[in-house]
Design a protein around this motif. Structure first.
Motif, PDB file in Angstrom:
ATOM      1  N   LEU A 155       6.233  20.613  36.086  1.00 52.90           N
ATOM      2  CA  LEU A 155       6.945  20.531  35.285  1.00 52.90           C
ATOM      3  C   LEU A 155       7.115  21.367  34.151  1.00 52.90           C
ATOM      4  O   LEU A 155       6.108  21.041  33.489  1.00 52.90           O
ATOM      5  CB  LEU A 155       7.477  18.775  35.080  1.00 52.90           C
ATOM      6  CG  LEU A 155       7.638  17.914  35.469  1.00 52.90           C
ATOM      7  CD1 LEU A 155       7.091  17.456  37.124  1.00 52.90           C
ATOM      8  CD2 LEU A 155       8.361  16.723  35.131  1.00 52.90           C
ATOM      9  N   ARG A 182      -2.258  15.493  35.370  1.00 54.83           N
ATOM     10  CA  ARG A 182      -1.446  14.583  34.772  1.00 54.83           C
ATOM     11  C   ARG A 182      -1.661  13.263  35.832  1.00 54.83           C
ATOM     12  O   ARG A 182      -1.010  13.672  36.477  1.00 54.83           O
ATOM     13  CB  ARG A 182      -0.131  14.349  33.997  1.00 54.83           C
ATOM     14  CG  ARG A 182      -0.177  15.265  32.812  1.00 54.83           C
ATOM     15  CD  ARG A 182       1.386  15.540  31.980  1.00 54.83           C
ATOM     16  NE  ARG A 182       0.770  16.272  31.049  1.00 54.83           N
ATOM     17  CZ  ARG A 182       1.878  16.128  29.468  1.00 54.83           C
ATOM     18  NH1 ARG A 182       2.540  15.003  29.577  1.00 54.83           N
ATOM     19  NH2 ARG A 182       1.633  16.419  28.675  1.00 54.83           N
ATOM     20  N   LEU A 241       9.214   9.342  34.375  1.00 56.79           N
ATOM     21  CA  LEU A 241      10.804  10.207  33.709  1.00 56.79           C
ATOM     22  C   LEU A 241      10.706  10.175  31.951  1.00 56.79           C
ATOM     23  O   LEU A 241      10.554  10.767  31.296  1.00 56.79           O
ATOM     24  CB  LEU A 241      11.718   9.682  34.292  1.00 56.79           C
ATOM     25  CG  LEU A 241      13.376  10.627  33.666  1.00 56.79           C
ATOM     26  CD1 LEU A 241      12.845  12.657  33.649  1.00 56.79           C
ATOM     27  CD2 LEU A 241      14.371  10.368  35.366  1.00 56.79           C
ATOM     28  N   ALA A 294       8.922   4.988  39.677  1.00 59.13           N
ATOM     29  CA  ALA A 294       9.089   7.026  38.577  1.00 59.13           C
ATOM     30  C   ALA A 294       9.618   6.712  37.555  1.00 59.13           C
ATOM     31  O   ALA A 294       9.719   7.656  37.009  1.00 59.13           O
ATOM     32  CB  ALA A 294       9.126   8.215  39.358  1.00 59.13           C
ATOM     33  N   TYR A 348      13.492  14.701  36.689  1.00 61.91           N
ATOM     34  CA  TYR A 348      13.362  15.472  35.633  1.00 61.91           C
ATOM     35  C   TYR A 348      14.393  17.341  35.996  1.00 61.91           C
ATOM     36  O   TYR A 348      14.915  17.590  35.274  1.00 61.91           O
ATOM     37  CB  TYR A 348      12.259  15.848  35.385  1.00 61.91           C
ATOM     38  CG  TYR A 348      11.586  16.863  34.061  1.00 61.91           C
ATOM     39  CD1 TYR A 348      11.538  16.194  33.106  1.00 61.91           C
ATOM     40  CD2 TYR A 348      11.365  18.148  34.270  1.00 61.91           C
ATOM     41  CE1 TYR A 348      11.518  16.472  31.698  1.00 61.91           C
ATOM     42  CE2 TYR A 348      11.229  18.938  33.247  1.00 61.91           C
ATOM     43  CZ  TYR A 348      11.206  17.792  31.858  1.00 61.91           C
ATOM     44  OH  TYR A 348      11.185  18.578  30.161  1.00 61.91           O
ATOM     45  N   CYS A 376      -0.018  10.624  37.850  1.00 58.71           N
ATOM     46  CA  CYS A 376       1.642   9.957  37.584  1.00 58.71           C
ATOM     47  C   CYS A 376       0.698   8.696  38.358  1.00 58.71           C
ATOM     48  O   CYS A 376       0.763   8.555  39.740  1.00 58.71           O
ATOM     49  CB  CYS A 376       2.607  11.504  38.655  1.00 58.71           C
ATOM     50  SG  CYS A 376       3.948   9.663  38.263  1.00 58.71           S
ATOM     51  N   LEU A 435       9.108  12.164  40.545  1.00 55.36           N
ATOM     52  CA  LEU A 435       9.569  12.551  38.748  1.00 55.36           C
ATOM     53  C   LEU A 435       9.702  13.680  39.171  1.00 55.36           C
ATOM     54  O   LEU A 435      10.385  13.920  38.148  1.00 55.36           O
ATOM     55  CB  LEU A 435       7.772  11.978  37.885  1.00 55.36           C
ATOM     56  CG  LEU A 435       7.874  13.063  36.743  1.00 55.36           C
ATOM     57  CD1 LEU A 435       8.957  12.230  36.163  1.00 55.36           C
ATOM     58  CD2 LEU A 435       6.594  12.681  36.236  1.00 55.36           C
ATOM     59  N   TYR A 450       1.441  17.643  37.740  1.00 60.61           N
ATOM     60  CA  TYR A 450       1.207  15.870  38.041  1.00 60.61           C
ATOM     61  C   TYR A 450       0.941  15.968  39.483  1.00 60.61           C
ATOM     62  O   TYR A 450       1.308  16.418  40.072  1.00 60.61           O
ATOM     63  CB  TYR A 450       2.903  14.900  38.187  1.00 60.61           C
ATOM     64  CG  TYR A 450       3.514  14.521  36.832  1.00 60.61           C
ATOM     65  CD1 TYR A 450       2.869  13.733  35.943  1.00 60.61           C
ATOM     66  CD2 TYR A 450       4.100  15.686  35.669  1.00 60.61           C
ATOM     67  CE1 TYR A 450       3.242  13.057  34.575  1.00 60.61           C
ATOM     68  CE2 TYR A 450       4.346  15.179  34.329  1.00 60.61           C
ATOM     69  CZ  TYR A 450       4.021  13.663  34.321  1.00 60.61           C
ATOM     70  OH  TYR A 450       4.606  13.639  32.545  1.00 60.61           O
ATOM     71  N   ARG A 481       3.904  21.127  32.940  1.00 62.53           N
ATOM     72  CA  ARG A 481       2.632  19.963  33.314  1.00 62.53           C
ATOM     73  C   ARG A 481       2.030  19.650  34.565  1.00 62.53           C
ATOM     74  O   ARG A 481       3.243  19.418  35.610  1.00 62.53           O
ATOM     75  CB  ARG A 481       3.322  18.410  32.510  1.00 62.53           C
ATOM     76  CG  ARG A 481       3.663  18.183  31.177  1.00 62.53           C
ATOM     77  CD  ARG A 481       4.215  19.070  30.336  1.00 62.53           C
ATOM     78  NE  ARG A 481       5.995  18.522  31.011  1.00 62.53           N
ATOM     79  CZ  ARG A 481       6.557  19.931  30.360  1.00 62.53           C
ATOM     80  NH1 ARG A 481       6.758  20.678  30.212  1.00 62.53           N
ATOM     81  NH2 ARG A 481       8.271  18.969  30.879  1.00 62.53           N
TER      82      ARG A 481
END
Lengths: 281, 281
Positions: free
Chosen positions: B121, B155, A198, A194, B171, B157, B167, B135, B133
């Motif tokens: 996120l 989105r 990121l 990832a 994050y 990933c 991810l 994912y 977001r």
């Protein structure tokens, strides 16, 4: 002309010394037992080699050494300080915990020399820059003010011996802890595929952090070996906070691992991430 | 009109649901066993209460629960999913480690329903904002794209099941780890009387970080109770990285302490620091 001893002529010590020399000071150091790189740095900075009794005859002694050597330096200088007819002010500027500082203060107190706690925040001074903030704290900070006249960004931190070191520990813990945290998460994202996602997320939603990592990660790699014991000092500083000690022991372990890894895969990955980040910010 | 199940109607789930309803979806949830606050949030968001067999008849099921409940939710829904003639796509959007995701994926696979990994996120969507977001990752992400038509910032990933969670972990670890790190250093500076000096240093030399703390610390205080187990999930995500596990176990311990402290001295100190910081940025 004031005489300032700066021990040792490492990257920070010699840069500080160079600024003091430019400001008009005579700067002494101890080259006995030092390698060629230290001698070259000392010469370039205009530092003069001196015996311990000459060091003890200075107006100020600035201790700027790796954290693990701070207490040993005070013990090494103690006999010369005790014998000195006119005592210099001993200023410990190292990244050590207030507890370590208390031990150094006790060693110096036994010689009759005045003691100041201190801490250096920021990078070594370079021509054209203001240089790092040099904080001192203690009962009588007056004698250190000459450093300001000599060109250092000297500041007095209220709160007595231990306060300047506490400020240094807190500030360094934030900065170097953040770089460690970034390293951990980037390496974990990389292990699980990832990493690119990121990078894209940070570029879009955390550009200021990403710009910091682009600069901070490559800057960290060659210093990881000395940041590992510094993280241990900060763990000690956190004292009663068991959670905080655990965090900084983990940071120390990470930096020790990065400093020692045989194949340098992790440091190479962090450097590559930083390069990609620099292209996105 | 697509039918989306969103479980549960917490702060994030109900805000996501509200956006989906505004986008034209029928949104189901499970209110059985939930308290008055959840029921009020669900009603305000336009979510309809449903039995488990109705949930299993949706087009998509979005699991948005505290990390510790993610696996249990899948087990609870499994019988209804197994019995459903037309299988919905089960999307786990929780802050759980790829290892936990693998277990949930196995539970769902046993029912015959397709599974997608996911992660959210950013903050819950509010009117006038683009929202977080969302994912997803997995073999067939196509069915989730309807969420984009319904108004979510969806989105894909790359990297299959586990990538979106990785991810999210990376994050969230950076963001919530940085808030934990700031808390540790501010509290340590406070214990040693260097808090005001640290604030002044950050205001002068790290204004972007200080502005972040001014907002992030008060935001953390009411969430520390659920960030503690989330830090444990991230420790699990760090798997083979012993240093990283130690760091995140420390963060978890810190957040648990802040969530539980009887006199709230530490959280009050962090809030006060944030207020002073807001005045300096």
């Amino acid at each position: 002309m004031p005489t300032i001893a700066v021990i040792a002529p490492g990257a920070m010590g010699s840069a500080i010394a160079g600024r003091l020399v430019a400001g008009g000071a005579r700067v002494l150091t101890v080259l006995d037992g030092r390698g060629a790189a230290s001698r070259a740095r000392a010469e370039a900075a205009g530092m003069a080699d001196a015996a311990l009794d000459e060091i003890a005859g200075s107006d100020l002694i600035l201790s700027i050494v790796p954290p693990a050597e701070a207490a040993a330096l005070a013990r090494r200088l103690a006999p010369a300080l005790a014998a000195a007819p006119k005592k210099p002010v001993y200023v410990d500027l190292n990244a050590v915990s207030p507890e370590t500082v208390a031990g150094i203060a006790a060693t110096v107190a036994g010689t009759g020399a005045p003691f100041l706690d201190g801490g250096i925040l920021g990078h070594p001074p370079k021509p054209g820059t203001k240089g790092p903030r040099v904080y001192v704290s203690g009962d009588q900070t007056g004698p250190a003010l000459v450093l300001r006249d000599l060109g250092l960004d000297l500041r007095v931190c209220p709160g007595g011996v231990g306060a300047a070191s506490s400020l240094k520990m807190s500030y360094a813990g934030l900065n170097k802890g953040l770089t460690a945290l970034a390293s951990l998460m980037i390496l974990a994202a990389r292990r699980s595929g990832a990493e690119a996602a990121l990078l894209a997320e940070l570029a879009e939603n955390e550009p200021a952090l990403l710009a910091r990592f682009a600069k901070g990660l490559p800057d960290m790699v060659p210093k990881a070996y000395r940041w590992a014991p510094e993280m241990e000092e900060i763990a000690g500083f956190l004292g009663p906070d068991a959670a905080g000690r655990e965090v900084f022991e983990g940071f120390s372990r990470l930096y020790a691992r990065l400093a020692a890894e045989p194949g340098a895969e992790e440091t190479a990955a962090l450097t590559a991430f930083a390069e990609a980040a620099a292209g996105r910010t």
